[in-house]
Scaffold this active site. Structure first.
Site, short mmCIF file in Angstrom:
data_model
loop_
_atom_site.label_atom_id
_atom_site.label_comp_id
_atom_site.label_asym_id
_atom_site.label_seq_id
_atom_site.Cartn_x
_atom_site.Cartn_y
_atom_site.Cartn_z
N HIS A 1 0.93 -1.12 -0.02
CA HIS A 1 -0.19 0.21 -0.13
C HIS A 1 0.59 1.21 -0.04
O HIS A 1 -0.11 2.57 -0.49
CB HIS A 1 -0.74 0.08 1.12
CG HIS A 1 -2.26 -1.10 0.98
ND1 HIS A 1 -1.81 -2.16 1.76
CD2 HIS A 1 -3.32 -0.95 0.26
CE1 HIS A 1 -2.79 -3.29 1.14
NE2 HIS A 1 -3.60 -1.63 0.85
N ASP A 2 1.99 1.24 0.50
CA ASP A 2 2.69 1.96 -0.26
C ASP A 2 3.14 2.44 -1.16
O ASP A 2 3.35 4.11 -2.14
CB ASP A 2 4.48 1.86 1.05
CG ASP A 2 5.77 2.64 0.86
OD1 ASP A 2 4.78 3.99 0.44
OD2 ASP A 2 6.51 2.63 1.25
N HIS B 1 -3.01 -12.85 -1.08
CA HIS B 1 -3.69 -12.97 0.52
C HIS B 1 -3.88 -14.00 0.69
O HIS B 1 -4.96 -14.52 2.08
CB HIS B 1 -5.64 -12.57 -0.49
CG HIS B 1 -5.87 -11.56 -1.17
ND1 HIS B 1 -6.20 -10.29 -1.70
CD2 HIS B 1 -5.14 -10.13 -0.25
CE1 HIS B 1 -6.05 -9.12 -1.49
NE2 HIS B 1 -5.93 -8.97 -0.56
N CYS C 1 33.95 1.47 46.42
CA CYS C 1 35.28 1.43 45.39
C CYS C 1 36.28 0.64 46.38
O CYS C 1 36.99 1.23 47.26
CB CYS C 1 35.50 2.74 44.45
SG CYS C 1 36.85 1.85 42.81
N TYR D 1 7.72 4.84 -4.80
CA TYR D 1 8.53 5.22 -3.68
C TYR D 1 7.69 4.75 -2.87
O TYR D 1 7.65 4.60 -2.18
CB TYR D 1 8.99 6.48 -3.90
CG TYR D 1 9.94 7.10 -5.00
CD1 TYR D 1 10.62 6.59 -6.00
CD2 TYR D 1 8.91 7.92 -6.03
CE1 TYR D 1 11.01 7.20 -6.83
CE2 TYR D 1 9.21 8.74 -6.84
CZ TYR D 1 10.33 8.02 -7.63
OH TYR D 1 10.61 8.35 -8.97
N SER E 1 2.55 7.09 -4.03
CA SER E 1 4.00 7.40 -5.24
C SER E 1 4.29 5.85 -5.70
O SER E 1 4.11 5.18 -4.80
CB SER E 1 4.21 8.00 -4.16
OG SER E 1 5.39 8.06 -3.58
N TYR F 1 1.82 -8.59 -6.09
CA TYR F 1 2.02 -8.27 -4.60
C TYR F 1 0.92 -8.93 -3.88
O TYR F 1 0.35 -7.88 -3.28
CB TYR F 1 2.45 -6.82 -4.68
CG TYR F 1 4.14 -6.34 -4.50
CD1 TYR F 1 4.31 -7.05 -3.61
CD2 TYR F 1 4.66 -5.94 -5.97
CE1 TYR F 1 6.18 -7.03 -3.86
CE2 TYR F 1 5.72 -6.07 -5.75
CZ TYR F 1 6.97 -6.22 -4.51
OH TYR F 1 8.03 -6.44 -5.16
N SER G 1 4.78 6.08 2.72
CA SER G 1 2.85 7.20 2.56
C SER G 1 2.27 6.31 3.91
O SER G 1 1.37 7.28 3.65
CB SER G 1 2.72 7.29 1.37
OG SER G 1 2.53 5.52 0.72
#
EC number: 1.13.11.60
Length: 1165
Positions: free
Chosen positions: A203-204, A379, A1080, A221, A219, A376, A225
């Site tokens: 979905h990007d 399902h 210490c 890319y 887009s 892509y 998004s």
């Protein structure tokens, strides 16, 4: 330098040159010359090989060979003067030389190929950050790949396709639908989490417009998004408009609300990572690039500030996103997660230019195609759990109808109404019924529960007849979309990506049932449509490594090609993905580390989003793409199962601060109810024998170890003088070695500069440990020795940090791995020395002991030299530190030496070996190594902060301190020690962890508060309402406490006038070395060490900070990232604790790493 052009007439030269030139250029005939050619076509008559050879010399053969070698390799060593020699060679040849022209052409081509044509990056403001819609990725084709542009087509459809194709519903019902009783789990037990990321990726880059199937609404890319939005309006809806932040736990995409909750939880982790990033960017403010306005009414300035932080944060978050895609997602797809290898398919590889190949283009942009839109759709991998969730969600949207039987029009209408009813304001949306808290975020534990269940959920397998019935309408729509796009057939697409076409239905899928259905529907393999064909293809079997995803054969190859294109074509992941663009810290924060998890990096996302739920080595956070039960088998096979925790995530209680001196003393003195927490780390580093070491626990054996160590350290009567002289001489040597003149000329005094923390204070302590325990250091200009000085210092700090400063859950596993490797090396070296010492080997050692007996002199022998106090010659474990000429002098001809503590150290080792008759290995790992671990880092930290104080706020004390340093008397040294301890108290930041083992109540106060006039928050004010701050802390079993020695050091009840330097405070009153039974053990040695280094520094003429930021320690108030921005601090009171950065500001550090100082002098000390 002049390169000779001598003509060499060596015998056989003409023949050798002729052979070489024939080989390079071939034997070409001279062109025919026509006497009556047009005037402007006349060309000089080219000369042949014979004329060229007469002009060349013997050295020109080498030049041609170097030129050819450089052209093949694509790398030119300019120290060989190849360019100059080629020019000399060409200048010798006749003007019309045919071969000379070809060489000239080759040189011009080589020079041309050195640059990009046209350039792929630009300094234009419009190209600095990602545009909301993805435009301007390709600087020459700004709309390429932008949202709301048409899909591309990858494959030309030439095959005649049936005008009456099979009915989409029939295709689904026969080739695609899953029988609920025949769920097939993924063969590699991949979890649903991998396919949630696949959903985000899909979905990007793919969001088809419902109004025009040819338009992609997002887009092309991988720019996240779904989180950030597809355009300016969507992006602004998820932004707060302040400090670069996103609204808490929001994401832009409405569609994600309709997916199983794990998808939304995944995006929320990116939201939180973004907010973490911009918070740290503002804190570091590298180079002052994020200019915070000073007035509230500077609207434009605040907008610029917000946008610069947001856009840089987005680039960094996307950088982590793409590294997760390549380092976790693709590695799992290729089954590399099952192999002991760090290799990965990373398209960003740096290719060299050469005669035989040219690099694959990068930063050219991308436009996704309709074919990959279909590729892509996965399902069939929906798990049984998510099948039920999706069915119920769709049934609710359909008003009770079964989505498996509902009409496509009804389903589309219902989904449209579902999305329409989702609030436009992302902050008003919910997820899986969760309720937003007052800060706008969801409850961490509820989100983690979603993620845990998703990690444990086995996804479905690829292959035919495995798509849930609830997806029927969605799949029918997909088939119809593919037909409107007129896509090529399956075989055409396979040929396009370089695969052989299916020559039979059996080749496509050997299942007879599937073959029969395909034959009935399509008649020929060449006629099978792309999308139905992919869904009907057989899935690839697992290969380890090689095939982990096990998708259909065509998909397996196609997605790798697409991944390479998506990443390598994106300017922001290639030519513009630089530390300069996203800051050094941002580049480092998003990067993979091959030393951790074989290059997997998703753990950074989990730990930044949920810092209080996952253990540092939780397999849930480090490897979420395979279910834990399968991961257990994988890691057992790799021999790494014990490196990780297999416990499910669980919320940890918040840390409780203890602040007042009284409460601090009470807690640290009570070993019964409050236990040290360092034992597991010490055991991890040193093994089982170390569990009885002094700092590893609160049992009688630990107490006995402490007494034994103290006795061993302080037994020699002369130890104070030995330590003091060692540090004084060593400090002078380090100043001389690493200091450099930066101003002034001639023989007079010049301004010198040195990094006092990196090159003096830290190395002085490292040398002390090396000399005391015979750790072999490399000498300058030589390779002998196990450590360089800086290497040893880093090793000691790393080991110490793993025990005492392990507070960053995200970097904890990396820290533990590095510290374990360093500890193992150190342990082996010490054990080897102890064995040699026990055996009495070494001629010089025996000679030294003999001389000691005869003369009574204080003799220190090591393996390479002798120290006598009569001659003043010192060596360390490997020899003398010199300035390159062999001798250091103080100006009076007296040698400066790098002293050795070897005899003192050997006696110390002998005393430690006497404990309980343990073996050498047990003593080294159980006592000696832990002692070595505990020394360097804390002393460096304290002295650096002490010096910082006196070069700043406390500079009024410097004249008196310098006067005392020059006196060089025991009384003056004692006062300098007091000054040093006061500086450590005022500016030092020390805290100790304790664990509550029985329910307790502690009365505490808040002794100091922040000074509003101090922007650094380093200088507190005494709390005028300290009585009113009194509270009783109810501490339940299991509570983690941070006992704040810094606030205790500023408590007026214990230190009157806490902000003033007072020399009347007893040495035993200071708490920065601890209190109680675990104070210490090396405190007396440390006090002398710190004051001795300080003394030498004070003796420098004109000691001061270097100008500008170089002379300052960059530090920030320490705080734990709570998982999301906007959450109030758990304990807002002043703690005094600080965090620092590395010198290049690429990472946070628990101790100061750099500060430059100046002084005047001639270089002699």
């Amino acid at each position: 330098m002049t390169v000779s052009t001598h003509h060499d007439d060596s015998p056989g030269l003409s023949g050798r040159l002729r052979d070489l030139l024939h080989h390079v250029f071939g034997n070409q005939k001279s062109p025919t010359v026509y006497p009556n050619a047009p005037g402007n076509s006349a060309k000089p008559v080219p000369t042949g090989l014979a004329d060229d050879i007469d002009k060349l010399g013997f050295k020109d053969i080498d030049t041609l060979l170097i030129f050819l070698n450089s052209a093949v390799k694509g790398v030119n060593d300019d120290q060989q003067f190849l360019l100059e020699k080629m020019i000399q060679l060409l200048a010798k040849l006749p003007p019309a030389s045919r071969e000379g022209k070809k060489l000239t052409d080759g040189l011009i081509n080589d020079l041309w190929d050195s640059l990009d044509h046209p350039p792929v990056a630009s300094l234009g403001k419009g190209f600095s950050f990602r545009e909301p819609d993805g435009s301007n990725n390709n600087i020459h084709l700004p709309s390429l790949g932008a949202a709301n542009t048409p899909y591309a087509r990858s494959t030309k459809p030439l095959v005649f396709q049936n005008p009456n194709p099979p009915d989409p519903a029939t295709i689904f019902d026969t080739l695609m639908v899953r029988d609920p009783a025949k769920f097939r789990p993924h063969p590699n037990k991949i979890s649903s989490m991998l396919f949630y990321l696949a959903t985000i990726i899909t979905h990007d880059i793919f969001q088809t417009s419902p109004r025009d199937f040819n338009i992609n609404l997002t887009s092309s890319y991988l720019d996240l998004s779904p989180l950030y939005g597809r355009n300016h309006d969507e992006q602004m809806a998820v932004r707060t408009g302040k400090d670069g932040l996103l609204k808490p736990d929001t994401f832009s995409s409405k569609r994600v609300i309709g997916f199983p909750p794990g998808v939304g939880a995944f995006l929320i982790m990116f939201n939180r990572f973004h907010n973490y990033v911009v918070t740290q960017l503002a804190k570091i403010n590298e180079g002052g690039r994020f200019k915070r306005p000073t007035t509230p009414d500077d609207t434009a300035g605040w907008e610029t500030y917000d946008n610069s932080l947001f856009q840089t944060g987005r680039l960094i978050t996307c950088g982590l996103y793409i590294n997760i895609v390549l380092g976790d997602y693709v590695r799992t797809i290729l089954n590399l997660n099952r192999a002991n290898t760090t290799w990965n398919l990373d398209p960003r590889t740096k290719e060299g230019k050469s005669l035989l190949s040219k690099p694959t283009p990068e930063a050219v942009g991308n436009q996704v195609s309709v074919e990959f839109n279909l590729i892509y759709r996965w399902h069939c991998t929906i798990s049984e759990r998510d099948d039920k969730w999706t069915t119920n969600a769709m049934r609710e949207a359909l008003g009770g109808q079964d989505p498996a039987t509902a009409k496509m029009e009804d389903v589309m209408r219902a989904l449209g109404m579902f999305e329409k009813n989702i609030p436009d304001e992302p902050e008003k949306r919910t997820l899986a019924g969760l309720t937003r808290q007052s800060d706008g975020a969801f409850d961490d534990t509820e989100l983690v529960k979603i993620l845990q269940e998703s990690i444990e959920d086995v996804a479905g397998a690829f292959g035919p007849n495995h798509v849930p019935a609830c997806m029927r309408a969605i799949e029918i729509l997909g088939i119809k979309q593919s037909r409107t796009w007129n896509v090529a057939t399956l075989n055409e697409f396979r040929q396009f990506i370089g695969l052989t076409p299916h020559d039979s239905f059996y080749h496509m899928n050997p299942d007879p049932k599937i073959c029969k259905i395909l034959a009935q529907m399509y008649d020929s393999p060449d006629a099978v449509e792309l999308y139905p064909g992919i869904m009907a293809e057989a899935a690839k079997p697992p290969f380890s490594p090689g095939s982990g995803l096990c998708p259909p054969y065509t998909t397996s190859r196609a997605i790798l090609s697409d991944a390479v294109s998506l990443v390598r074509g994106d300017r922001f992941y290639t030519v513009d993905y630089t530390p300069r663009n996203i800051t050094n810290w941002g580049f480092n924060e998003a990067s993979t580390d091959k030393a951790v998890d074989w290059g997997h990096v998703i753990y950074k996302l989990f730990f930044r989003a949920f810092p209080n739920h996952f253990l540092p080595n939780s397999v849930y956070a480090h490897f979420p793409f395979v279910v834990p039960s399968e991961n257990k088998l994988i890691f057992e096979g790799l021999g790494a199962a014990n490196k990780y925790s297999w416990d499910p995530p669980k919320a940890r209680a918040p840390i409780q601060f203890i602040r007042s001196h009284k409460a601090v003393l009470e807690v640290l003195s009570n070993q019964k109810d409050y236990k040290v927490t360092w034992g597991p780390a010490i055991k991890m580093l040193s093994g089982d024998p170390a569990t009885s070491f002094a700092l590893a626990g609160d049992e009688p054996a630990n107490a006995a170890s402490r007494h034994h160590v103290i006795a061993a350290l302080t037994a020699p009567k002369q130890w104070r003088d030995e330590v003091r002289r060692f540090y004084e001489v060593t400090t002078r040597d380090l100043l001389r070695r690493h200091g450099a003149p930066v101003h002034g000329v001639g023989a007079g005094p010049r301004t010198h500069e040195v990094d006092v923390i990196r090159d003096v204070i830290g190395l002085a302590h490292a040398r002390f440990m090396a000399s005391l325990f015979s750790l072999p250091l490399k000498e300058e200009g030589k390779e002998e020795g196990a450590y360089g000085e800086h290497e040893l210092y880093r090793s000691l700090v790393t080991i110490f940090a793993a025990i005492f400063w392990d507070s960053d859950v995200c970097n904890s596993l990396k820290l533990h791995q590095a510290s374990k490797a360093a500890a193992d090396k150190m342990s082996a070296l010490i054990a080897e020395h102890v064995r040699e010492m026990e055996a009495g080997t070494g001629f010089l050692g025996a000679l030294g002991k003999l001389k000691d007996l005869i003369t009574g002199n204080d003799v220190h022998a090591n393996g390479n030299g002798v120290y006598t106090n009569g001659n003043g010659v010192y060596t360390n474990g490997n020899g003398v530190h010199t300035n390159g000429n062999g001798v250091h002098t103080n100006g009076n001809g007296v040698p400066h030496a790098a002293p050795s503590l070897r005899s003192f150290g050997d006696q110390l080792l002998q005393r430690m070996l006497s404990q309980d008759g343990r073996s050498i290995e047990e003593t080294v790992s159980g006592t000696i190594l832990p002692v070595v671990m505990a020394g360097t880092a804390n002393q460096t930290q304290l002295l650096a902060q002490c010096l910082d104080y006196y070069l700043g706020v406390g500079e009024k004390h410097l004249p008196e301190m310098k006067r005392l340093a020059m006196l060089n008397t025991s009384e003056a040294d004692e006062k300098l020690l007091k000054y040093t301890m006061e500086g450590c108290r005022i500016r030092g930041c020390v805290a100790l962890y304790r664990a509550v083992v029985t329910d307790q109540a502690v009365d505490d106060t808040i002794p100091c508060i922040p000074n509003k006039d101090d922007p650094t928050f380093a200088r507190p004010l005494s709390n005028p309402q300290v009585a009113e701050s009194a509270r009783t802390l109810k501490l339940s079993t299991g509570t983690r406490m941070l006992v704040d020695l810094t606030t205790a050091s500023h408590d007026p009840a214990a230190f009157p006038d806490p902000d003033e330097v007072r020399l009347d405070r007893p040495l035993e009153s200071y708490v920065h070395f601890g209190l109680g039974p675990h104070r210490c053990a090396g405190e007396p040695i440390s006090q002398i060490a710190l004051s001795s280094v300080m003394k030498v520094l004070l003796q420098l003429d004109g000691l001061r900070r270097a100008a500008g930021p170089r002379g300052e320690i960059r530090s920030y108030p320490a705080s734990q990232w709570p998982g999301q921005a906007g959450r109030p601090p758990r304990d807002p009171a002043w703690s005094g604790l600080r965090t620092f950065t590395s010198a290049d500001q690429s990472a946070f550090s628990p101790l100061a790493t750099t500060m430059k100082i100046n002084w005047e002098g001639r270089g002699d000390l």
